[in-house]
Design an enzyme around this catalytic site. Sequence first.
Site, PDB file in Angstrom:
ATOM      1  N   ARG A  16      39.417  40.562  46.790  1.00  0.00           N
ATOM      2  CA  ARG A  16      40.772  40.851  46.043  1.00  0.00           C
ATOM      3  C   ARG A  16      40.721  42.030  45.043  1.00  0.00           C
ATOM      4  O   ARG A  16      39.996  43.318  45.488  1.00  0.00           O
ATOM      5  CB  ARG A  16      40.070  39.750  45.787  1.00  0.00           C
ATOM      6  CG  ARG A  16      39.864  38.399  45.785  1.00  0.00           C
ATOM      7  CD  ARG A  16      39.721  36.612  44.442  1.00  0.00           C
ATOM      8  NE  ARG A  16      38.462  36.992  43.662  1.00  0.00           N
ATOM      9  CZ  ARG A  16      38.456  36.910  42.954  1.00  0.00           C
ATOM     10  NH1 ARG A  16      39.366  36.874  41.628  1.00  0.00           N
ATOM     11  NH2 ARG A  16      37.148  36.349  42.173  1.00  0.00           N
ATOM     12  N   TYR A 160      28.468  43.375  29.415  1.00  0.00           N
ATOM     13  CA  TYR A 160      29.447  43.777  30.660  1.00  0.00           C
ATOM     14  C   TYR A 160      29.051  44.977  30.343  1.00  0.00           C
ATOM     15  O   TYR A 160      28.156  46.056  31.359  1.00  0.00           O
ATOM     16  CB  TYR A 160      30.817  43.826  30.503  1.00  0.00           C
ATOM     17  CG  TYR A 160      32.241  44.317  31.284  1.00  0.00           C
ATOM     18  CD1 TYR A 160      32.338  44.316  32.908  1.00  0.00           C
ATOM     19  CD2 TYR A 160      32.633  45.167  31.207  1.00  0.00           C
ATOM     20  CE1 TYR A 160      32.527  44.745  33.675  1.00  0.00           C
ATOM     21  CE2 TYR A 160      33.539  45.828  31.368  1.00  0.00           C
ATOM     22  CZ  TYR A 160      34.137  45.486  32.720  1.00  0.00           C
ATOM     23  OH  TYR A 160      34.908  46.511  34.090  1.00  0.00           O
TER      24      TYR A 160
HETATM   25  P1  NAP Z   1      38.148  40.128  40.232  1.00  0.00           P
HETATM   26  O1  NAP Z   1      40.166  40.476  40.821  1.00  0.00           O
HETATM   27  O2  NAP Z   1      38.201  39.356  39.655  1.00  0.00           O
HETATM   28  O3  NAP Z   1      37.602  40.678  41.711  1.00  0.00           O
HETATM   29  C1  NAP Z   1      36.678  40.693  42.130  1.00  0.00           C
HETATM   30  C2  NAP Z   1      35.415  41.437  43.201  1.00  0.00           C
HETATM   31  O4  NAP Z   1      34.239  41.143  43.467  1.00  0.00           O
HETATM   32  C3  NAP Z   1      36.303  40.127  44.514  1.00  0.00           C
HETATM   33  O5  NAP Z   1      35.714  40.366  45.958  1.00  0.00           O
HETATM   34  C4  NAP Z   1      34.698  39.097  44.166  1.00  0.00           C
HETATM   35  O6  NAP Z   1      34.771  37.976  45.281  1.00  0.00           O
HETATM   36  C5  NAP Z   1      33.931  40.403  44.113  1.00  0.00           C
HETATM   37  N1  NAP Z   1      32.682  39.589  43.437  1.00  0.00           N
HETATM   38  C6  NAP Z   1      32.570  38.959  42.018  1.00  0.00           C
HETATM   39  N2  NAP Z   1      30.644  38.442  42.127  1.00  0.00           N
HETATM   40  C7  NAP Z   1      30.302  39.554  43.018  1.00  0.00           C
HETATM   41  C8  NAP Z   1      28.576  39.056  43.562  1.00  0.00           C
HETATM   42  N3  NAP Z   1      28.127  38.316  42.597  1.00  0.00           N
HETATM   43  N4  NAP Z   1      28.733  39.536  44.702  1.00  0.00           N
HETATM   44  C9  NAP Z   1      29.748  39.789  45.069  1.00  0.00           C
HETATM   45  N5  NAP Z   1      31.227  39.882  44.858  1.00  0.00           N
HETATM   46  C10 NAP Z   1      31.282  39.561  43.976  1.00  0.00           C
HETATM   47  O7  NAP Z   1      37.649  42.139  39.417  1.00  0.00           O
HETATM   48  P2  NAP Z   1      38.526  43.399  39.631  1.00  0.00           P
HETATM   49  O8  NAP Z   1      39.411  43.777  38.791  1.00  0.00           O
HETATM   50  O9  NAP Z   1      39.236  43.757  40.950  1.00  0.00           O
HETATM   51  O10 NAP Z   1      37.026  44.459  39.560  1.00  0.00           O
HETATM   52  C11 NAP Z   1      36.748  45.721  40.488  1.00  0.00           C
HETATM   53  C12 NAP Z   1      35.963  46.110  39.466  1.00  0.00           C
HETATM   54  O11 NAP Z   1      36.225  46.930  39.091  1.00  0.00           O
HETATM   55  C13 NAP Z   1      34.625  45.438  39.009  1.00  0.00           C
HETATM   56  O12 NAP Z   1      33.734  46.103  38.968  1.00  0.00           O
HETATM   57  C14 NAP Z   1      35.367  45.551  37.318  1.00  0.00           C
HETATM   58  O13 NAP Z   1      34.180  45.492  36.522  1.00  0.00           O
HETATM   59  C15 NAP Z   1      36.383  47.216  37.762  1.00  0.00           C
HETATM   60  N6  NAP Z   1      37.152  47.130  36.457  1.00  0.00           N
HETATM   61  C16 NAP Z   1      38.148  45.884  36.774  1.00  0.00           C
HETATM   62  C17 NAP Z   1      39.169  46.011  35.362  1.00  0.00           C
HETATM   63  C18 NAP Z   1      40.212  45.695  35.046  1.00  0.00           C
HETATM   64  O14 NAP Z   1      40.974  45.300  34.441  1.00  0.00           O
HETATM   65  N7  NAP Z   1      40.435  44.975  36.513  1.00  0.00           N
HETATM   66  C19 NAP Z   1      38.844  47.240  34.442  1.00  0.00           C
HETATM   67  C20 NAP Z   1      37.895  47.937  34.725  1.00  0.00           C
HETATM   68  C21 NAP Z   1      36.675  47.923  35.620  1.00  0.00           C
HETATM   69  P3  NAP Z   1      35.408  36.493  45.146  1.00  0.00           P
HETATM   70  O15 NAP Z   1      36.229  37.052  46.185  1.00  0.00           O
HETATM   71  O16 NAP Z   1      34.402  36.156  46.863  1.00  0.00           O
HETATM   72  O17 NAP Z   1      34.764  35.684  44.585  1.00  0.00           O
END
Ligand code: NAP
Length: 256
Positions: A16, A160
């Site tokens: 995702r 975090y």
């Molecule tokens: P997201 O939409 O919640 O998607 C999270 C993804 O990580 C999913 O594919 C999930 O897999 C996977 N995941 C979570 N925990 C896991 C684990 N323990 N082992 C393996 N896979 C795991 O998050 P996102 O927004 O795309 O975020 C991706 C990265 O960007 C993260 O590191 C986050 O901290 C960083 N980030 C995001 C934002 C933001 O505003 N969105 C801002 C700054 C940084 P499942 O689908 O199987 O659950």
Amino acid sequence: MGSLSGRNALVTGASRGIGRAIALKLASEGANIIVNYANSASSAEDVVTEIRELGVRAEAIQADVSDRSACEAMVDSAIRIFGQIDMLVNNAGIGSSGIDRPTITEATYDQYELLIGANLWGPIYMSKALVPHMRSAERSDIIMISSVATDTYSERMGLYSIGKAGMEALAYTLAKEERSNGMRVNVVAPGLVDTDMGRKLITLLPGSDDMRERDAGAPFGYVCTPEDIASAVYFLVSENGRYLTNQRIAVNGGGF
Ligand code: NAP
């Protein structure tokens, strides 16, 4: 023939959001991709299908990155499937919004383990397992998806921020230790991105719960998309980024 053809990437959390966009971008440039996920098996299979339609190879591997033996097994499988992995994107993570933003003292130790497990131990386990193997590639890349949380250390983001700060320390240390082996290690730090995590986060912050209502107030008139993060990752791992290591790019429209 894309600019990454012949290269093989493992992207954690690629079912995702940002990880999915990174997987699709690297695949569109010719790389074969291991699509890691924790729980969303059918979403991961959809990403695999989309990638294969681009004419490259893809396999989904389930592994909770906070589980050391699961990471080691995933690395073994990935190497068995592609022969070599020369790009690792440590993207899987859990936001503070996922645990309703407790303070440092309110947080339970289970919450600490959950956030630090996914955001810090995951990248450590993946790096320990993959780096020795990646040294055999002429060029290899590790990208850590951190966050601008390490610029601000905001209240109620502590668990975090601790995880992401540790992840960045891992990146900058590996960059020095592995440079002579042809490895580039860089950090991409997003601000708010329009994903499930971002959408959950804004429900806990002042302002609208509707991402589209936040577009006008965002830099350049729109909230950052997963594809904007994927473009930065692609730049770093591409030929254009060959002299870049030990760097951190904040993809947040200038941080306003
Ligand atoms: P997201 O939409 O919640 O998607 C999270 C993804 O990580 C999913 O594919 C999930 O897999 C996977 N995941 C979570 N925990 C896991 C684990 N323990 N082992 C393996 N896979 C795991 O998050 P996102 O927004 O795309 O975020 C991706 C990265 O960007 C993260 O590191 C986050 O901290 C960083 N980030 C995001 C934002 C933001 O505003 N969105 C801002 C700054 C940084 P499942 O689908 O199987 O659950």
